[in-house]
Design an enzyme around this catalytic site. Structure first.
Site: not given
Length: 295
Positions: A213, A176
């Site tokens: 992400k 992420e």
């Protein structure tokens, strides 16, 4: 079990719920839920209260495998029970929802326009505990504030170096590298980030799998080609401070991306609501996120 969970995450319709508020973000999450800081006097009391909030979400009839593929948990949560089971086991056995674990220890100070992750203490031991608790995968977050090429490169390199360690431990990492949605040069950061993600993906071993992400891009479908990479199990979108409505509208314009919302998922929920009120609001939120994710 791992094979079934992988197939569910790779091919299922739905989204991944983010319920991984850490020690730093928990007070604000509780405040938005209507629980003031005066309700607890230390971290343990705070974690008990936030676990009650999470349990209320997880055990709601609205939280189901029809809409939700997986859920990201905070480490404190995996050592607590939900309806008599370890929370990760409750998710998979009772709900059919794949459990992930937030693995990072938060963000370092801003440098080169980014916040990399702090060093993760005793990572091997943490990963071993995750396996023992039947966790499928992990999540770790960095933040990009400016379109600084060297800074973004440092974020991506750190994420992938840790991802390879996590894969070696038998877990599936969510990488992420969030781009701040309020960044003045967000679109330029996205160009550098896409280039660097593609480069690092070519260096993964053929059998390695990750999830990405990412902040919802400024240009619709900008990350679409990442969704076609065979080593990328899914590309998740974070809400990043957008309201639920705006996050859904932006997500729905991006093919192949599915949600992994936290704040937006819990929007409008309150500790004082009756079970019927709580379930109705959560159900509406989940339905809307699902609809945006299966465009």
């Amino acid at each position: 079990m791992k094979t079934k969970q992988m197939e569910r995450i790779r091919t299922g319709k739905g989204f991944i719920a983010a319920l991984d508020q850490s020690g730093g973000s928990t007070p604000n999450a509780l405040k938005e839920y209507g629980v003031s800081a005066s309700s607890y006097s230390n971290d343990e009391e705070m974690y008990v209260l936030v676990h009650e909030m999470r349990k209320r979400i997880l055990t709601s009839a609205a939280f189901d495998s029809k809409h939700i593929l997986g859920a990201i948990l905070f480490e404190n949560t995996i050592h607590r029970k939900t309806e008599g089971l370890d929370t990760a086991d409750y998710l998979w056995e009772n709900k059919g929802v794949v459990p992930f674990l937030k693995i990072d220890d938060g963000l370092a100070e801003l440098r080169d326009g980014v916040q990399r992750m702090k060093p993760i203490a005793a990572l091997d031991e943490r990963l071993a505990r995750a396996r023992d608790k039947h966790i499928f995968g992990t999540k770790m977050r960095s933040v990009i504030k400016e379109a600084n090429k060297a800074g973004i490169r440092g974020v991506v390199d750190q994420q992938f170096e840790l991802a390879e360690q996590i894969i070696e431990a038998g877990l599936v990492p969510i990488v992420e590298p969030e781009i701040d949605i309020f960044s003045k040069d967000k679109a330029e950061s996205e160009k550098w980030l896409l280039e660097m993600l593609q480069d690092r993906l070519t260096r993964l071993s053929p059998e390695s799998n990750i999830l990405l992400k990412l902040s919802i891009p400024s240009v619709d479908d900008f990350y679409f080609e990442l969704t076609k990479n065979p080593q990328v199990v899914r590309v998740l979108a974070l809400s990043g401070g957008y309201s639920l409505q705006e996050a859904n509208e932006r997500l729905a314009r991006n093919q192949g991306l599915i949600a992994s919302f936290s704040r937006a998922l819990a929007e409008g929920l309150s500790a004082e609501q009756t079970p019927e009120q709580f379930d109705a609001i959560l159900g509406r939120n989940i339905e809307s996120i699902y609809d945006a994710s299966v465009n």
